[in-house]
Write an enzyme that holds these catalytic residues in place. Structure first.
Site, PDB file in Angstrom:
ATOM      1  NE  ARG A  58      -2.680  -1.129   3.337  1.00 40.64           N
ATOM      2  CZ  ARG A  58      -2.624  -2.252   4.049  1.00 40.64           C
ATOM      3  NH1 ARG A  58      -3.035  -3.381   3.526  1.00 40.64           N
ATOM      4  NH2 ARG A  58      -2.169  -2.239   5.273  1.00 40.64           N
ATOM      5  CD  GLU A  95       3.387  -8.125  17.741  1.00 34.88           C
ATOM      6  OE1 GLU A  95       2.752  -8.939  18.431  1.00 34.88           O
ATOM      7  OE2 GLU A  95       2.885  -7.106  17.250  1.00 34.88           O
TER       8      GLU A  95
END
Length: 171
Positions: A58, A95
């Site tokens: 994006r 993460e």
């Protein structure tokens, strides 16, 4: 024009408990999209970039038309294996695991001034990795810019260049 009127919140996407800030309505409204690009151009121009760099995918939607508006070039930072030719890679921690991004080896010349763009700043990990990668190839990274910033995730703390956001959400 209030650009936030053109951002749609979608609950529980991509997983339960997440509120996704969808920029699709902004892209679909010609007047709002032009206003967003005009505002970004005004904010980015003082950094005097030679190139704009968009982060997959994006970020391409933001950086490419902005580069056109500013009359400068556009470069892509993509996930591993998506760019042809010689590439420079940078792996970084997520993460849960790692990811790798790449830029074409000849896309940015040493010393070129760049501003890096993405649609949204969340935790800042991908933007920080892109800045590191661009510095590896000799870029002078002047700033980072976003349509939307989720301030409650403190992503700006991981970005060591001036950060520009058109819209901020506190929750």
């Amino acid at each position: 024009m209030n650009l936030k009127d053109h951002i749609r919140g979608i609950a529980d996407f991509p997983k339960p408990g997440i509120l996704f800030y969808d920029v699709s309505p902004l892209l679909a409204d010609g007047a709002a999209w032009k206003a967003a690009i005009d505002q970004l151009a005004e904010a980015v121009r003082p950094h005097k970039p030679d190139l704009l760099v968009g982060i997959e995918s994006r970020g391409f939607l933001v950086a490419a038309p902005l580069a056109l508006a500013l009359g400068i070039g556009f470069v892509m930072v993509r996930k591993r294996g998506k760019l042809p030719g010689d590439k420079i890679a940078h792996s970084y921690d997520l993460e849960y695991g790692t990811d790798t991004i790449e830029v074409q080896a000849d896309a940015v010349m040493p010393g070129q001034r760049v501003v890096v763009l993405d649609d949204l700043l969340a935790t800042g990990g991908t933007m920080a990795a892109a800045i590191t990668l661009l510095r590896q190839v000799g870029a002078d990274v002047r700033a980072a810019a976003f349509l939307v910033e989720l301030t409650f995730l403190n992503g700006r703390d991981r970005v060591d260049v001036p950060s520009i956001s058109l819209m901020a959400y506190d929750s």
